[in-house]
Design an enzyme around this catalytic site. Structure first.
Site, mmCIF file in Angstrom:
data_model
loop_
_atom_site.group_PDB
_atom_site.id
_atom_site.type_symbol
_atom_site.label_atom_id
_atom_site.label_comp_id
_atom_site.label_asym_id
_atom_site.label_seq_id
_atom_site.Cartn_x
_atom_site.Cartn_y
_atom_site.Cartn_z
ATOM 1 N N ASP A 88 -13.775 89.998 -23.733
ATOM 2 C CA ASP A 88 -14.940 90.390 -22.910
ATOM 3 C C ASP A 88 -16.040 91.038 -23.749
ATOM 4 O O ASP A 88 -17.229 90.816 -23.502
ATOM 5 C CB ASP A 88 -14.521 91.402 -21.832
ATOM 6 C CG ASP A 88 -13.591 90.783 -20.815
ATOM 7 O OD1 ASP A 88 -13.510 89.543 -20.774
ATOM 8 O OD2 ASP A 88 -12.948 91.542 -20.065
HETATM 9 P P1 NAP Z 1 -10.045 91.778 -23.428
HETATM 10 O O1 NAP Z 1 -11.295 91.231 -22.883
HETATM 11 O O2 NAP Z 1 -9.094 92.428 -22.486
HETATM 12 O O3 NAP Z 1 -9.279 90.575 -24.194
HETATM 13 C C1 NAP Z 1 -8.147 90.811 -24.961
HETATM 14 C C2 NAP Z 1 -7.728 89.495 -25.596
HETATM 15 O O4 NAP Z 1 -6.690 89.796 -26.510
HETATM 16 C C3 NAP Z 1 -7.173 88.499 -24.599
HETATM 17 O O5 NAP Z 1 -8.079 87.469 -24.362
HETATM 18 C C4 NAP Z 1 -5.869 88.012 -25.235
HETATM 19 O O6 NAP Z 1 -5.899 86.584 -25.347
HETATM 20 C C5 NAP Z 1 -5.866 88.653 -26.626
HETATM 21 N N1 NAP Z 1 -4.547 89.140 -27.024
HETATM 22 C C6 NAP Z 1 -3.641 89.784 -26.291
HETATM 23 N N2 NAP Z 1 -2.547 90.029 -27.025
HETATM 24 C C7 NAP Z 1 -2.778 89.536 -28.262
HETATM 25 C C8 NAP Z 1 -2.025 89.496 -29.456
HETATM 26 N N3 NAP Z 1 -0.784 90.014 -29.552
HETATM 27 N N4 NAP Z 1 -2.577 88.918 -30.546
HETATM 28 C C9 NAP Z 1 -3.820 88.393 -30.484
HETATM 29 N N5 NAP Z 1 -4.581 88.401 -29.368
HETATM 30 C C10 NAP Z 1 -4.060 88.967 -28.271
HETATM 31 O O7 NAP Z 1 -10.315 92.812 -24.606
HETATM 32 P P2 NAP Z 1 -11.646 93.562 -25.059
HETATM 33 O O8 NAP Z 1 -12.634 92.590 -25.637
HETATM 34 O O9 NAP Z 1 -11.180 94.692 -25.906
HETATM 35 O O10 NAP Z 1 -12.303 94.092 -23.728
HETATM 36 C C11 NAP Z 1 -11.787 95.213 -23.032
HETATM 37 C C12 NAP Z 1 -11.902 95.001 -21.533
HETATM 38 O O11 NAP Z 1 -11.217 96.060 -20.855
HETATM 39 C C13 NAP Z 1 -13.355 94.997 -21.067
HETATM 40 O O12 NAP Z 1 -13.522 94.095 -20.013
HETATM 41 C C14 NAP Z 1 -13.512 96.439 -20.560
HETATM 42 O O13 NAP Z 1 -14.541 96.561 -19.608
HETATM 43 C C15 NAP Z 1 -12.147 96.687 -19.953
HETATM 44 N N6 NAP Z 1 -11.846 98.124 -19.830
HETATM 45 C C16 NAP Z 1 -11.888 98.928 -20.925
HETATM 46 C C17 NAP Z 1 -11.671 100.288 -20.794
HETATM 47 C C18 NAP Z 1 -11.766 101.211 -21.978
HETATM 48 O O14 NAP Z 1 -11.851 102.419 -21.780
HETATM 49 N N7 NAP Z 1 -11.728 100.718 -23.205
HETATM 50 C C19 NAP Z 1 -11.352 100.822 -19.556
HETATM 51 C C20 NAP Z 1 -11.284 99.971 -18.452
HETATM 52 C C21 NAP Z 1 -11.528 98.616 -18.612
HETATM 53 P P3 NAP Z 1 -4.522 85.754 -25.407
HETATM 54 O O15 NAP Z 1 -3.760 86.124 -24.173
HETATM 55 O O16 NAP Z 1 -4.942 84.333 -25.462
HETATM 56 O O17 NAP Z 1 -3.816 86.211 -26.644
#
Ligand code: NAP
Length: 461
Positions: A388
Site C-alpha cells: 500500500d
Molecule cells: P502492506 O500494504 O500491508 O503489504 C504487505 C505486503 O507484504 C503484502 O502485499 C505481502 O504480499 C507482503 N509480505 C507478507 N509477508 C511477506 C514475506 N514473508 N516476505 C515478503 N513479502 C511478504 O504493507 P505496507 O506497505 O507496509 O502498508 C502498511 C498498511 O498497513 C497500510 O495500508 C497502512 O495504512 C496500514 N496500517 C498501518 C499502521 C501503522 O501504524 N503502521 C496502522 C494501521 C494500518 P504477499 O502476501 O504476496 O507476500
C-alpha cells in the site's frame, strides 16, 4: 513530608515526563528520553509513598512488587511485533485503575459536590470504555478465537451505540446532580456496565489492522481517565501525567490518520477491511519475475539504491539480511538509503524499530517527501514486503480508496524490485499497478530468503 514539598517534587517529575517525551522525537535521544521518564515515574512513586493521604503504605509496596514482577518479564520477552498488543493491555490496565479509583472514591464518601461527582463519573465511564475497548483491541491483534479479527458489523449498530452513549450521559447528569441520593449506587453500577459495553461495541466494528490507531486513541482515553482519577483523589501529578498521555495519544492518532489519508471517523465507523469489495481501477498487464541472480547483476551495476521496507519485512524478519545487503552495496561504493513511510508495517515506527534492531544507522533513513523528488535518479528501488505504501493508485486513481495517501514513489526509480511471496494484496486490499509496470521486476519468495540469496550471489562473485 509537607504538601508543598510533595507538589514541588511532583512538578520535577512532570518536567521529567515532558523532557522525556520531547526526546522521543529522534531515535538518537529516544532511549535517554524513555529513561528520563522512567526516573520521573520512580521518583513519583517513592514520593507518593510518603504521602499519607493516599493508601496504606503496605498496599503501595504490594502494588509495586506485583507490577514489577509482571512488568519486567513482559517487557523483556515481548516480541517487537507484539508491541501494539502489549500497549493495548497497558492501556486497559490504566482504564480499569481509573474506574476502580472512581468507584473507591464514591464508596469512601457519598457526600460530595456536583463538581467532584463529575470527576468520579468521568473517571468511571472513560476508565470502563478504555478497559473493555483495550481488551477487545488486544484480542483482535492476538487473534483470540472468540474475538473476530475482521470488523464485526450488524444493522443499526451506530444507532445502538448512540443510544447507549445518550443513556450514559443522562444517567451521568442524574448522578452528578444528586451524588448522595439513595439511587446513586445503582446508577453508578449501571454506568459501569454501560461503559464496559460501550468499549466493546465501539471496538468490535473496527478491523484488526486498524487496531494500532484504535490503541493510540484508547491510550489517549486512558490518559484522560487517569487525569480524572487525579482530580478524584486530588493528586496533581496524576492530573498532569493524564493530560500529557491524553494529548500525546490524540496527536499520534491524528498523525497516523493523516499518513493514511483517512479521517478518524472512517477508521472508527467505516468497517474498513470487512471484506467488502474494494473500489479502484482494474489493473491489467503481467508481472515480470526475476531470479536472485538477475537481481544481483542489476544491483552490481547500480550506483544508487533505495530500500523501501513494509509489513512483509516484519513478517519475514528480514531486517538483519537487509542490513547485510545494504552494507555489501555500500562497501562497493553504492549510495544506499532506506525510505520509511509513516504507516509502513502495522504500528507507528514499526520499520524504524526493526532497522534499529539490525543496527542500520539513523542517518541512512529518509522520509518519502525527501526522497520522492529525486527518485527518478535512483538506479534501483528495492521494495521489501511493502504494498500500500508504494501503490501509485493512491496518487493517480481518484476511485482508489487510498486516493490522497502520500506514498513512496518507487515507480519513478529506473528499476524497481518488489520482494514478496506471491500476488497477495496489502492491508487495504487494493490492487497495486506498481507490480505490472515496465520498470518493475518481481522477486517472489519470503523476503529473508530472497535477500539472503542475493547476498550469496555477491559473496560468490
Ligand atoms: P502492506 O500494504 O500491508 O503489504 C504487505 C505486503 O507484504 C503484502 O502485499 C505481502 O504480499 C507482503 N509480505 C507478507 N509477508 C511477506 C514475506 N514473508 N516476505 C515478503 N513479502 C511478504 O504493507 P505496507 O506497505 O507496509 O502498508 C502498511 C498498511 O498497513 C497500510 O495500508 C497502512 O495504512 C496500514 N496500517 C498501518 C499502521 C501503522 O501504524 N503502521 C496502522 C494501521 C494500518 P504477499 O502476501 O504476496 O507476500
Amino acid at each position: 513530608m509537607s504538601q508543598t514539598l510533595i507538589n514541588m517534587i511532583y512538578l520535577l517529575c512532570a518536567l521529567c515526563f515532558i523532557g522525556g517525551i520531547k526526546m522521543l522525537i529522534s531515535p538518537v535521544t529516544a532511549r535517554r528520553g524513555n529513561l528520563l521518564s522512567a526516573i520521573g515515574m520512580f521518583i513519583a512513586v517513592v514520593v507518593t509513598l510518603f504521602d499519607a493521604n493516599v493508601v496504606d503504605i503496605r498496599w503501595i509496596i504490594a502494588g509495586i512488587a506485583a507490577g514489577t514482577a509482571i512488568g519486567i518479564p513482559a517487557g523483556l520477552y515481548v516480541a517487537m511485533t507484539s508491541m501494539p498488543e502489549m500497549v493495548g493491555l497497558l492501556n486497559g490496565s490504566g482504564g480499569i485503575a481509573s474506574l476502580l479509583v472512581g468507584w473507591a472514591s464514591y464508596n469512601a464518601n457519598h457526600n460530595i459536590s456536583a463538581e467532584e461527582a463529575i470527576t468520579v463519573f468521568l473517571s468511571v465511564v472513560i476508565g470502563g470504555i478504555t478497559f473493555s475497548g483495550s481488551v477487545v483491541a488486544w484480542g483482535k491483534l492476538k487473534g483470540v478465537k472468540w474475538i473476530p479479527e475482521k470488523p464485526w458489523l450488524f444493522k443499526g449498530q451506530n444507532i445502538v451505540n448512540s443510544l447507549m452513549l445518550i443513556l450514559t450521559i443522562v444517567l451521568g447528569v442524574i448522578y452528578c446532580v444528586e451524588p448522595a441520593s439513595f439511587s446513586s449506587e445503582i446508577i453508578l453500577m449501571t454506568l459501569v456496565v454501560l461503559s464496559l459495553l460501550l468499549g466493546v461495541f465501539a471496538v468490535l466494528p473496527i478491523g484488526g489492522a486498524d487496531m494500532p490507531v484504535v490503541i493510540s486513541l484508547l491510550n489517549s482515553y486512558s490518559g484522560i481517565a487517569a487525569c480524572m482519577a487525579g482530580f478524584v483523589i486530588n493528586n496533581n501529578l496524576l492530573i498532569v501525567t493524564g493530560a500529557l498521555v491524553g494529548a500525546s495519544g490524540i496527536i499520534l492518532t491524528m498523525v497516523m490518520c493523516k499518513a493514511m489519508n483517512r479521517p478518524i471517523t472512517n477508521v472508527l465507523f467505516s468497517g474498513f477491511g470487512s471484506g467488502d469489495a474494494v473500489a479502484g481501477k482494474d489493473v491489467g498487464g503481467e508481472m515480470r519475475a526475476i531470479t536472485p541472480e538477475d537481481a544481483y547483476y542489476i544491483l552490481e551495476a547500480a550506483s544508487t539504491v533505495v530500500i523501501a521496507p513494509g509489513y512483509g519485512l516484519a513478517v519475514a524478519q528480514a531486517q538483519h539480511a537487509v542490513k547485510e545487503l545494504g552494507d555489501i552495496l555500500e562497501k562497493r561504493g553504492t549510495e544506499v538509503k532506506y525510505v520509511i513511510h509513516p504507516v509502513a508495517g502495522r504500528m507507528p515506527g514499526h520499520m524504524n524499530v526493526l532497522l534499529a534492531e539490525a543496527n542500520v544507522s539513523y542517518d541512512m533513513l529518509v522520509e518519502p517527501a525527501d526522497i520522492n523528488p529525486t527518485m527518478s535518479n535512483v538506479d534501483v528501488c528495492i521494495v521489501i514486503g511493502a504494498n500500500d505504501t508504494v501503490n501509485p493508485s493512491a496518487r493517480d486513481d481518484k476511485t482508489c480508496p487510498m486516493y490522497g495517501m502520500p506514498i513512496i514513489e518507487a515507480d519513478k526509480a529506473k528499476v524497481v524490485f518488489c520482494l514478496k511471496r506471491g500476488k497477495g494484496k496489502g492491508f487495504s486490499g487494493v490492487e497495486n499497478p506498481l507490480f505490472f509496470k515496465d520498470n518493475t521486476r518481481m522477486l517472489f519468495g519470503d523476503a529473508k530468503s530472497t535477500v539472503s540469496q542475493i547476498i550469496a550471489q555477491f559473496k560468490e562473485a
